[in-house]
Design a protein around this motif. Sequence first.
Motif, short mmCIF file in Angstrom:
data_model
loop_
_atom_site.label_atom_id
_atom_site.label_comp_id
_atom_site.label_asym_id
_atom_site.label_seq_id
_atom_site.Cartn_x
_atom_site.Cartn_y
_atom_site.Cartn_z
N THR A 196 10.79 -19.19 -7.32
CA THR A 196 11.44 -17.90 -7.54
C THR A 196 11.03 -16.90 -6.47
N ARG A 197 9.77 -16.87 -6.13
CA ARG A 197 9.28 -15.91 -5.13
C ARG A 197 9.90 -16.18 -3.76
N ARG A 198 9.99 -17.46 -3.38
CA ARG A 198 10.58 -17.79 -2.08
C ARG A 198 12.05 -17.40 -2.02
N VAL A 199 12.77 -17.60 -3.11
CA VAL A 199 14.18 -17.19 -3.15
C VAL A 199 14.29 -15.68 -3.05
N GLN A 200 13.43 -14.96 -3.75
CA GLN A 200 13.47 -13.50 -3.68
C GLN A 200 13.21 -13.01 -2.26
N GLU A 201 12.28 -13.64 -1.58
CA GLU A 201 11.98 -13.24 -0.19
C GLU A 201 13.18 -13.55 0.71
N LYS A 202 13.83 -14.70 0.51
CA LYS A 202 15.01 -15.05 1.30
C LYS A 202 16.14 -14.05 1.06
N LEU A 250 18.30 2.36 -1.74
CA LEU A 250 17.88 2.92 -0.46
C LEU A 250 16.74 3.89 -0.71
N ALA A 251 15.56 3.36 -0.88
CA ALA A 251 14.44 4.19 -1.32
C ALA A 251 13.79 4.95 -0.17
N LYS A 252 13.99 4.51 1.07
CA LYS A 252 13.29 5.13 2.19
C LYS A 252 14.31 5.69 3.18
N PRO A 253 14.03 6.91 3.71
CA PRO A 253 14.99 7.54 4.63
C PRO A 253 14.86 7.03 6.05
N HIS A 254 14.97 5.72 6.24
CA HIS A 254 14.96 5.18 7.59
C HIS A 254 15.77 3.90 7.62
N LEU A 255 16.02 3.42 8.82
CA LEU A 255 16.84 2.23 8.98
C LEU A 255 16.09 0.98 8.53
N ILE A 256 16.82 0.07 7.91
CA ILE A 256 16.27 -1.22 7.52
C ILE A 256 17.18 -2.27 8.13
N CYS A 257 16.68 -3.08 9.06
CA CYS A 257 17.50 -4.10 9.70
C CYS A 257 16.93 -5.47 9.40
N SER A 258 17.82 -6.43 9.15
CA SER A 258 17.40 -7.77 8.76
C SER A 258 17.41 -8.71 9.95
N PRO A 259 16.31 -9.43 10.20
CA PRO A 259 16.28 -10.41 11.29
C PRO A 259 16.82 -11.77 10.88
N GLU A 260 17.52 -11.84 9.75
CA GLU A 260 18.04 -13.11 9.24
C GLU A 260 18.84 -13.85 10.32
#
Length: 332
Positions: A169-175, A209-219
């Motif tokens: 479950t944890r690995r899926v949540q991280e993915k 969107l809890a934080k006022p900054h950009l969040i980019c995914s390296p997926e």
Amino acid sequence: MNRIPLVLLTGFLGAGKTTMLNALLARPDFRDTAVVINEAGDVGLDHLLVEQGSDSITMLEGGCLCCRAKGALAPALANLMRRARQQDLPPFKRVVVETSGLSDPAPLLEGLIADALFNRFFELAGVVAAIDVRTFMGAADQHPEARMQAALADRLLLTKTDIATSGETRRVQEKLTLLNPHARQCLVQPGTVTMPAFWPEILDLPRALAKPHLICSPEPAAIATASLIFDGAIEPDALEDWLDHTINLLGPTLLRMKAMLNVADTAQPTVLHAVQGLLHRPVDLKAWPDEARRNRVVLIGRDVEEQILADALARLAATGRRRTAMRKVSYQ
């Protein structure tokens, strides 16, 4: 006229979409719901059917409707609306569209948003993806549809957690966090899913969107995301220019845009959805979720550099800042 909210329920083969719907359809708070099954072949709703026949629309227990659609969704929705208006069917307050397990949700959303009837009578409440924690890692590696289903979702419902290990479950949540850092993840047990757990509210957006900054995914699956929270009122003309520029620039690479915006001289927040270059009709909420009236935007793209998404958000934020600066000058 109040438009009817619609949720697209997606999820890869065997994720438990139909089991989840069966449980929901038995609940009193899921009454007045129309369920559209966009699936080729039979689905596991037979034990809930109380009326049989050749009609494509079937009454379910609890006052719900089941409509089977092959191919385009818009004709099935039009049929539901026509028959409800003619009082051949009881009225319904919400719609759930269950997709095929092999469906890419982006073309389905694009088809709905491009349809005039959908824009007139319905509003997109969100995308819900059922995620089988036992099989998702393999499915995501081998099937782009599984990645797209997770990437475009507003809410991710993790199923079969009762038979999975905590490590799985944890690995899926991280993915899932890499694929879609903006979606709310909920662990659900068989037969216990509730309306609040299932139904995404537009107000999910500011909590995600809890934080006022950009969040980019390296997926590495060529899916990029960026989000921003910023202050200031946006002039309607500036917003229209930004939408035209951004949609023309990104085109079909813009898989999805979700935004709650403070438009100048408008008391309520304006919610926007766009899918692959098509903009859904704006929705005005009744009230802001807080007193700050902050703008919140999410961009999800495919085969586009993250920096391009970030730059697009920065351009929109600059229009809000300019409006704020103009107001400060006017008060001096």
